[in-house]
Design a protein around this motif. Structure first.
Motif, PDB file in Angstrom:
ATOM      1  N   ASP A  94       0.885  -1.165  -0.021  1.00 42.13           N
ATOM      2  CA  ASP A  94       0.092  -0.116   0.007  1.00 42.13           C
ATOM      3  C   ASP A  94       0.832   1.060   0.160  1.00 42.13           C
ATOM      4  N   LEU A  97       0.203   2.788  -3.291  1.00 42.56           N
ATOM      5  CA  LEU A  97      -1.375   2.940  -3.470  1.00 42.56           C
ATOM      6  C   LEU A  97      -1.594   4.300  -3.960  1.00 42.56           C
ATOM      7  N   TRP A 101      -3.221   5.164  -7.952  1.00 43.37           N
ATOM      8  CA  TRP A 101      -4.437   5.919  -8.134  1.00 43.37           C
ATOM      9  C   TRP A 101      -4.355   7.521  -8.529  1.00 43.37           C
ATOM     10  N   LEU A 104      -4.284   7.353 -12.399  1.00 40.67           N
ATOM     11  CA  LEU A 104      -5.546   7.288 -12.871  1.00 40.67           C
ATOM     12  C   LEU A 104      -6.358   8.550 -12.934  1.00 40.67           C
ATOM     13  N   VAL A 105      -5.867   9.317 -11.924  1.00 39.94           N
ATOM     14  CA  VAL A 105      -6.881  10.661 -11.708  1.00 39.94           C
ATOM     15  C   VAL A 105      -6.308  11.512 -12.630  1.00 39.94           C
ATOM     16  N   PHE A 160      -0.866   3.119 -14.440  1.00 42.44           N
ATOM     17  CA  PHE A 160      -1.982   2.662 -13.702  1.00 42.44           C
ATOM     18  C   PHE A 160      -2.107   0.979 -14.197  1.00 42.44           C
ATOM     19  N   ARG A 164      -1.016  -1.366 -11.136  1.00 38.91           N
ATOM     20  CA  ARG A 164      -2.306  -2.090 -10.512  1.00 38.91           C
ATOM     21  C   ARG A 164      -2.469  -3.563 -10.507  1.00 38.91           C
TER      22      ARG A 164
END
Length: 208
Positions: A94, A97, A101, A104-105, A160, A164
């Motif tokens: 994590d 993590l 993300w 992606l944003v 991502f 991921r």
């Protein structure tokens, strides 16, 4: 009769120099490497301590060398947030993590800017240089900035998807490798395309 000496023009910094040179690239990679190594040897708590210590040491070294400290401070803040997430969840993976993300944003934001006909590469560059919005009135300039912005979209989506996938497979070590390999190398590609778009748009607008 006095002669005016020609003024020496200082060459524009290269992309690598703008990133802090080779040292800047290495410094950006070190906290992730330190985290994975610390997790293998000391466990999660030790990994967090090693990563934070590495980020702080980099900031101190840059300060002592009178180099720009802002990138190191921003990097240390990012490491602290990532370490906090890992500490709260109790999972070493994590730590990566937030970056996953964020990719992606950013992909969504950059793609939306193209769909809205305000490609972010053009907006950011021309805003920073006070060039106004004349580039939006030239269709080919707009398309060039679309291409540059979409290149960033591809970079963020690739980060991502790959990271991921590694995250879901609990591949913490490979996550660090992916973050480094898909960090500056892919960013350089996107910046090269952006540089082309800027040069192309300048030639278009100056010829009008």
């Amino acid at each position: 009769m006095s002669r005016t000496m020609p003024q020496s023009t200082k060459p524009a910094p290269t992309i690598l120099q703008q990133m802090g040179g080779t040292a800047g690239v290495v410094h950006a990679a070190l906290p992730s490497i330190a985290f994975v190594a610390g997790d293998a040897v000391f466990g999660l708590a030790g990994a967090i301590a090693v990563a934070l210590g590495t980020a702080a040491a980099i900031a101190v070294i840059r300060l002592l060398r009178r180099e720009a400290v802002q990138p190191a401070v921003s990097g240390a803040l990012g490491v602290a947030i990532a370490a906090y997430i890992a500490w709260q969840t109790g999972e070493a993976k994590d730590y990566f993590l937030l970056g996953i993300w964020m990719s992606l944003v950013l992909a969504v934001i950059f793609l939306a800017s193209v769909l809205l006909r305000w490609p972010l590469v053009g907006v950011i560059w021309n805003s920073l240089n006070g060039a106004g919005h004349a580039w939006r009135d030239d269709t080919r300039s707009l398309y060039a900035y679309d291409v540059a912005t979409l290149t960033f979209v591809v970079v963020f989506v690739a980060r991502f998807v790959v990271q991921r996938w590694l995250y879901d497979g609990d591949q913490t070590g490979w996550l660090a490798v992916a973050r480094i390999a898909m960090g500056y190398p892919l960013l350089v590609v996107a910046l090269v395309v952006s540089y082309w778009a800027v040069r192309y748009s300048r030639r278009r607008l100056s010829s009008d």
